[in-house]
Structure formats: C-alpha cells, structure tokens
Design a protein around this motif. Structure first.
Motif: not given
Length: 947
Positions: A86-87, A245-246, A427-429, A433-437
């Motif tokens: 969860c983010n 995400v990771r 979708r993963l990328l 990107l949206s999660d600030g990876t």
C-alpha cells in the motif's frame, strides 16, 4: 451474516436503518467505534462528514475483519504483510501496532493474547517473495488436502503458511492468482474460503481508502509505540512510497490466464475418436464391410488437422519423455521446423535454454496427473526468434481408460500477449511514476521489463554525461563490473562501439553476431572478452529529438531481433526518454526552488504571500525574524490589523496596494507605512504588492515585499540636521572670521581715506604705507579663510598619485586652523590604480580627523599609510576622550559614511579604543588597489612604514 458473531447485530441495525429511512448520525457511529476500540482510529475519522459512508465503512470493518472468525494471528500477520504493498503507510503502522499490543476486542475467545515481538514483526516485513518453485509447492500442499477442512488448520503451521502465501498471490492478482485461489478453495470448506475471500476484499478496500486520502496520518500513540521499538522504527523510517511498487514487482511474474478457445475442438476430437473406435469394433465384430471405410475416415481426419490454422501435435504418453508422433503443417509453419525434425522428440526443444518459466511446471504437473491444461510459453523458432505459444493439452484414453496419447493444440499468440504485456508494463511504469519512485529504480524497472520481453538478452541504459561528449553507465545489472567500469565516460564517436555509434548517429545499430560483423571498429574489445556475441543499440531521444542516452541489449549468443523485438526496443527507449526527461525536469525544478530559497534567504526584504481563497499566509525568514507572522487561531486580516500602526491602518487598507477588486494583474501596488516589529517597536516600511489570478480570472494570491526604510529615514533626517548644522557653522565662520577681517579692512580703508582727504602737503607717507600694508595682510588672511571654507564645501577628487600630498596638506591645515598636533606618516607617494580609491581614502581620513578634533577633543592626531600581508591600511589615531565600548552603540552619520566609502573600494572600517587612550580608525583595503607594477611603487615598498 451467519457465523460472524456480533456481525448479526450490526447487520440487523443496518437493515433497520434502511427500512426506517432514518438518517445516520455521525455521533452514534463514533460512539460505537469508540466502544469497540477505546479510541477513534484516524481511519474512520475522515468518513464522519458523510454518515452513510462512515456506516458502510464501519459495517464492512466489522463483518469482514473484526468479527471474521479467522484467527487473530493469521488475520493481523496477513494484514501487515499485504500493507507493504500500500502506498500509504497508515495500514502498515496501524496493524503492526495491533500485533505488538493486541486489542482484546479483536481476539477470538479461543486464542491467546497474540502479542508478537518487534523482531518477529520485522522478520515478517522483510520476508521475500517466494520463488516460482516454492509457490508451486505451496499450491501442491493445498491441492493435496482431501477432504476440504471444516476447521481452520491452526495446529498445522505448514498448511497455514501455504494458505498465507497463496492468499498474498490471490490478493496481488498475479498471473498465478486463479490457480492459488483454486488451491485455497480445494483445501478449505466453502465457509472458511469465503471468510478468507471476504477478509482479502476488506484489506483491498482499506488500502484504496488510505491511498485516496494521503492526508491520513498515524495516531500519535501509534507513532510513539513504533518509535519505542528500534527494529520497527528503522524499518518504518526507511519505507518510501516507491517501495510498494518495487515489492509488487518482486511478486508479479507477468502471467496472464490464457483463454480456452480450443476446448470445443478437444471435445469434438475425443468424440470422433470414440465413434471411430466403436465403428471399428462393430465392423470387426460383425465381420462385414471393408477396411476402406476405416482408411477413408482416417484420411478425412488427417486432412482436417492439416487444414486447420492452429498447430496440432500428438505425443505418445506410453513412451518415455512423451515423444511427438504427429505434427500438422500449421505447426511446421509456426516454428520453422520440418516434420522429420520434430517427430520422435519431446517438444521442450522449442524452449531452447529459456527453461525458467512457471508455466512449464504447471504443464509438467498436468502430465504427471494425466489431466488437461492450457498454458502460454515463450518458445523459439528455428531461426532463434521468440514467439508466445498458447498450448492446450488434452489427454486421450483407450477403451480400458488407459492414457495413451496427448493432443496439443498450439497457437501463436505473440500479438495478443504483447498487447497485454505492454498494457501491464505501462501500468507498472505509470504507477511507479505516480508513486514518486526514485529515478534509478525507474531505470531498473525499464531494464528488467526489457530483459523479460527479449528473452536471453541483457539490457543496459547509458546516459549522456554532463559534459555532453561521453556516455556513462546508468543501469546495467547484468553486465560485468569490469565492462561497466570501462563503459564509463566513453567518447560519443562513431568508431568507438555500437552504443556510441547509435548516440552519435541518432539511429539504431544492430549487430547480430560480433564474430561476423564487417565493421570490427564498432566492437569494444572488452565486449568480446566478456563473451558478448550480439548487441542491439537504440538511441534514447527527447521530444525535441535530442539524444539523452542509449538503450542497449546484449547477448552471449548470436541473435537477430524480430520485428516484435525491434518494436519493443523502440518502445522501451521511448519509455526511458519519458523517465529521463521527467527526472531532468524535476532536477531543474529542484535547482530553481533551491535558487529561489537561497534568494529569499539572501534578500533583505521581508516577503509574504497570501492565499486569498484559503486565507493562508506564507512568509520568508526575513519577515519572520523582523515581524513574526500569524500563528495559532489568528487569521490573516486580524494579524495585519494588529500590527499596522493605528494612524496608518485606514490608509493602508483602502490603498491600491491592498485593493483586489478592479485591479489589473500586472499592476504593482506601492505604499509606505509603519509596521510593528517582534520587539513592539515600529519600522517604517515600503510595501510593493502584486496580484495573481487563477485560471478563471478570479483573484487567487496577493504577493508583497517589505523594505525596511527606518534607517534610511533616520539617515535622511540626520543629513538634514547636518546640513543645517553645516550651514550654521559656515555662517558662524563667515561671521567670526571673514566678517571680522572685512570689518577690519573697512576700518583701515576709512583711515586711509581720511588721511588722503587731508591736505596732500601734510600727508605722512610712512603712515599711509603702514595702513596699506595692514590692509594687504587682512585681504590675504581673508582669502585664505575663504579658500579653506570653499575646500570644505566643495572638495575636488584626489589624483591617484596625489594621496600622500593631499593628506600632508590636510594635516597642515588642521594644525593651522585648530592648533592640534596633526601629522601624516608616509615618506613617498603611493600610486593607486584608480583616482576613486585615493579620493575615498582621503574622505575617510578627513572625516576621522574632523571627528577627533570636534568630538574627541584630541590634542594629538597621527595619520598613517602602511602595508602588511598583501593588505594596505590607512590608520587615524588620536589621544582624545575615546569611543563608546558598547557593542550596540548607534553609529552616527559620519561612521556610516566611512563604512560606505570603504565598501566602494573593497575595504572595511575598523573602529575601536586605543590601549593608552583615545580612538583608532583603520581602513583595511586590498593590496591590488595599488599599482604594484609602477616603478615608483617598486622603489617605495622598502621605505614604507609597516604595521
């Protein structure tokens, strides 16, 4: 609701609310939650403004989680582990705390206290994703349970762990999710599998709720509890949104549940074969008919399989290793192999050396069990190109029910699989990107996806270095350290290697086989040494077609990319370009923000920014140091009203500087008023404002800058006072000096006239000569006094070679006018590079000497020009009453003027008391102010007085 304990009461309450149409009151829901937990978790707090939503969320929490009969230990451990994905770290922290200090309201009657140590929880959080083989073993353990369990297997840790792992796979919806879900339903009775599915659904709802409310923060008591556990505090501290995400990516295997489009074909084939066996047996039993009927039927079946557009294989299940006994022409076209190269071999040769595929294990399990299955594998044609092969296996049994053959229907689904893979990849990328990876993780994600899409290839991303002339290795996890090191700062030239060729020419470079390539200069020597056989390089371009880097694919075997792989190479390069440009934009923004932050810190202006829509105010450090700012419950308008001087308030509020309505966007308001400082005193400030509007043209922000004019206004007042005093002094000097002399000259002139009016014969010539001589002396004295006053009122610039003579003359004049022992020490002239330097030093000395005479009451003054340690100094020392030793003593106009003049020549003023009494004023200025290459200067250095 049966079987969920107190959930029945909740459900009845909910139904009663629906039936009666009574609006739910947030207070009643709040009280019910408090009664259950002893507190109000932040999770529910955000829903109270919408009572219906709050009730629905609370009802789901009760039924699916709190009152769910699943064991507390299993529920909370699973909740904690799933919350890693969860983010928002709220769920993670909240349920870690539940494991540390369980709430009795959440623990079943037959369970112990359930508390876990911090070490156990940290180990759970760090538990890695299982390998494919491990996941298959966990599924096998659940599939082996027979009959399904009517009770939860709390006394079987291994089985409970299998349920745990398969629940995670089901929750993440990875490629094996359907198989894992089926395994869970196989091991548990429906009532328990449904409870588990309900629990997983609530966890997903909780994650969606917290991720959509980023403002949701852990309660202070939870934060304090976690901080008290070093192992957990360290884990939570290093957690970042990009980690979710990771961690998902570690679990996600990219498996897509294939379709079963050929299922009907299997049934028809089995049905026709059964009819053929019946027909054959009936003919033989009746001893009638001919074999022509059988041969005709077999020819028809063969023609049918040859005519179909899908590949058909038949393998002998009774022979070792399931050899192929038949293949149709479509299979030959699909793979590039001829029938004689296929028959007699196991189909695994199509896998080449790409054996690490989860679906292979699924197919092997089906072969062991004699069951049907449908999988999608990466297979390789005879020319080495990869394609996605959807394989549908169906067992064939004889009349005695014995397994004799397998029929395999195979279809090339590369295009479909590629579309699904592309969608999943993007979708993963996008999630990353949206999660600030972080940037490095994004590049690694692209490299990993490129490697998974182009089997048996290693990927690397090289970026243009800061110098713009070389490449540097940004991400190459599978390249040898030596090769990565040698690929740092490789010049971007066509003849260096494949990657630099692609970057310099802005075009794709494909080398299928290094050993056979005609341009050996494009092959890096270390690539050969590292065993690299083929290399594909695609330039990474910006939207303006500028080269950002190179995406390269390497392999230890000869490989020519297919059209699909070339398309993928271009696609991944475009994705890398998006990531790189986004990172560059972020760095530029960060640099701009840092530059703005430094500028705001460096400026002497107090800057403020008011959000007119939310009535919030921001201010910089200078504003905070001088005036403070709104705090607590004080609103913006009230703060300004309290701090603007009462006599100026009405004028400021109604001024154009503060007016919003009817004001042009680019108009700058300007007003001067008094504003209260932190210490309660008032500062005179000049305010400049600028109005900003939103997209709809409505006033959105009012920005302002305050310049403190207090000191300037004080200086202006002092200048006026000094000017008045100077006028009085000049008038006094004219009256006492020049006036007296003129009066005397008038009397002498009268005496001379009276003598001349007498009889000429009786005039005493000697007396007339005495009167004329006195008159001449008086005129000369008057001229000297007038010249002295003129020099003081309108001084001329000092020539760069004339400072020493000017200072000598100034000291002589002070001696003559004031009777003070004033002397200058410097034997020879000092040549300066500019007249301004000599002039400013002269003015500093003049001001310091005048202060010593008038305010210091000095009897002796010494002016010294000296040189030491590459610095020059002009020092004025006196034996007067001295200067105040208070560190915050006000500096008068004269001292501030000297500071200003010293700053004009790059120097600084130092003023302090002398050890033996009096004051010393020193101006320290750089050595390069003097013309050191001047011949006079070279001859002078040895004779100058030193410090």
């Amino acid at each position: 609701m049966v079987g969920f304990g107190d959930g029945r009461t909740t459900a009845l309450s909910y139904v009663k609310w629906i039936m009666n149409g009574v609006a739910i009151q947030a207070d009643s829901i709040r009280q019910e939650i408090f009664d259950r937990f002893g507190t109000i978790p932040s999770f529910f707090e955000l829903s109270f403004p919408t009572p219906e939503l709050a009730w629905d969320l609370w009802r789901q929490a009760q039924v699916a989680y709190l009152d769910n009969p699943l064991p507390f230990r299993f529920k909370e451990r699973l909740f904690v582990y799933l919350s890693r994905f969860c983010n928002n770290p709220y769920c993670l922290g909240r349920h870690v705390a539940m494991l540390l200090t369980p709430n009795p309201a959440t623990i079943g009657a037959n369970e112990g206290p359930g508390a876990h140590s911090a070490t156990d929880i940290a180990a759970l959080l760090d538990a890695p994703a299982p390998s494919r083989q491990e996941l298959l073993s966990q599924m096998d353990r659940l599939n082996d349970v027979d009959p399904p369990l009517e009770q939860w297997p709390s006394d079987q840790p291994a089985l409970e762990q299998s349920l745990f792992v398969c629940s995670v796979a089901t929750f993440l919806r990875i490629g094996e999710a359907d198989l894992c879900s089926a395994a869970i339903r196989s091991a548990l009775a429906p009532v328990w599998s449904q409870r588990l599915e309900l629990f997983l659904a609530f966890v997903r709802r909780a994650h969606d709720w917290t991720e959509s409310h980023r403002e949701l923060k852990l309660e202070p008591e939870i934060t304090a509890l976690l901080s008290a556990q070093p192992a957990l505090a360290k884990w939570m501290e290093r957690w970042r949104p990009g980690d979710a995400v990771r961690l998902k990516n570690e679990w996600h295997q990219g498996v897509t549940a294939p379709g079963d489009a050929m299922g009907g074909f299997f049934g028809e084939m089995e049905h026709e074969l059964t009819r053929w066996r019946t027909f054959r047996n009936g003919k033989q039993d009746a001893a009638s008919g001919t074999n022509d009927d059988i041969a005709l039927l077999m020819r028809i079946q063969n023609l049918a399989m040859q005519a179909t557009q899908v590949g058909v294989l038949i393998a002998d299940a009774r022979a070792p290793d399931f050899p192929v006994v038949y293949c149709n022409s479509s299979f030959e076209k699909m793979t590039g192999y001829r029938s004689e190269e296929i028959v007699g071999r196991n189909c695994r040769f199509l896998q080449a050396d790409d054996r690490d595929q989860f679906e292979i294990h699924v197919m092997r399990q089906a072969l062991r069990q004699g069951s049907a299955c449908t999988v999608t594998l990466r297979n390789y044609r005879k020319d080495g190109s990869m394609f996605w092969n959807e394989i549908s296996l169906s067992p064939i049994h004889n009349d005695r029910g014995e397994l004799t053959h397998y029929v395999s229907i195979e279809r090339d689904v590369t295009e479909r699989q590629q579309s699904l893979t592309d969608l999943k990849r993007e979708r993963l990328l996008l999630d990353a990107l949206s999660d600030g990876t972080p940037f490095d993780e994004l590049l690694r994600l692209i490299v990993t996806q490129a490697e998974s899409s182009c089997a048996r290839m290693s990927a690397a991303i090289f970026l243009i270095d800061d110098d713009g002339q070389s490449l540097r290795c940004a991400c190459a996890p599978r390249l040898s350290p030596e090769l990565r090191c040698r690929m740092e700062r490789v010049p971007i030239e066509p003849g260096v290697c494949c990657c630099t060729f692609a970057a310099s020419q802005r075009q794709r470079q494909i080398i299928p086989d290094i050993h056979l390539h005609e341009r050996s200069e494009l092959i890096h020597p270390l690539a050969k040494a590292a065993g690299i056989r083929s290399c594909w390089a695609e330039p990474i371009l910006s939207t303006q077609r500028d080269v950002l880097g190179v995406l390269s694919m390497f392999s230890t075997h000869a490989a020519r990319p297919s059209e699909t792989e070339l398309s993928l190479l271009s696609h991944f390069a475009q994705l890398a370009g998006v990531v790189i440009q986004r990172s560059q934009a972020a760095r530029r923004l960060a640099k701009s923000e840092e530059r703005l932050r430094l500028a705001l810190r460096a400026t002497n202006d107090a800057i403020w920014d008011i959000d007119l829509l939310r009535q919030r105010m921001w201010w910089n450090e200078v504003f905070d140091e001088q005036f403070g700012g709104p705090s607590g419950d004080t609103d913006v308008d009230t703060w300004w009203h309290q701090h603007i001087h009462p006599d100026d308030l009405r004028r400021v509020i109604s001024s154009p500087s503060r007016t919003v309505e009817g004001r042009a966007d680019d108009s700058k308001g300007l007003i001067e008023y008094r504003l209260m400082r932190r210490d309660g005193t008032y500062a005179v400030v000049k305010e400049r404002t600028l109005l900003s509007r939103d997209a709809e043209g409505q006033p959105a922000r009012l920005l302002g800058a305050l310049t403190d004019l207090t000191q300037r206004r004080a200086l202006e007042k002092e200048v006026l006072e000094i000017a008045a005093a100077q006028s009085w002094r000049i008038g006094n000097d004219l009256h006492d000096g020049v006036g007296q002399e003129l009066t005397g000259m008038g009397m002498l002139a009268d005496a001379l006239g009276a003598s001349i009016d007498r009889d000429v014969t009786s005039v005493d010539l000697a007396s007339l000569r005495r009167i004329a001589g006195k008159l001449r002396e008086s005129v000369h004295r008057t001229l000297r006094q007038v010249r002295t006053l003129a020099r003081g009122m309108n001084p001329v610039d000092v020539d760069r070679h004339g400072l020493t003579s000017a200072l000598t003359e100034m000291c002589d004049r002070i001696r003559e006018l004031h009777g003070v022992n004033c002397r200058f020490e410097c034997d020879r002239p000092v040549p300066f590079r500019e007249n301004q330097t000599a002039t400013q030093l002269y003015r500093i000395a003049q001001e310091a000497v005048t202060n010593a005479v008038r305010h210091g009451e000095a009897a002796n003054i010494r002016v010294r020009l000296g040189f030491r340690d590459d610095q020059w100094s002009l020092r004025i020392q006196d034996d007067g009453v001295g200067i105040s030793k208070k560190p915050n003593a006000d500096r008068g106009m004269g001292l501030r003027t000297m500071d200003y003049r010293a700053g004009q020549i790059g120097g600084q003023i130092q003023i302090g008391p002398r050890p033996d009494g009096g004051t010393e004023v020193a101006c320290i200025f750089p050595g390069d102010a003097v013309a050191q290459d001047d011949e006079e200067f070279i001859a002078l250095l040895s004779d100058l007085p030193t410090e």
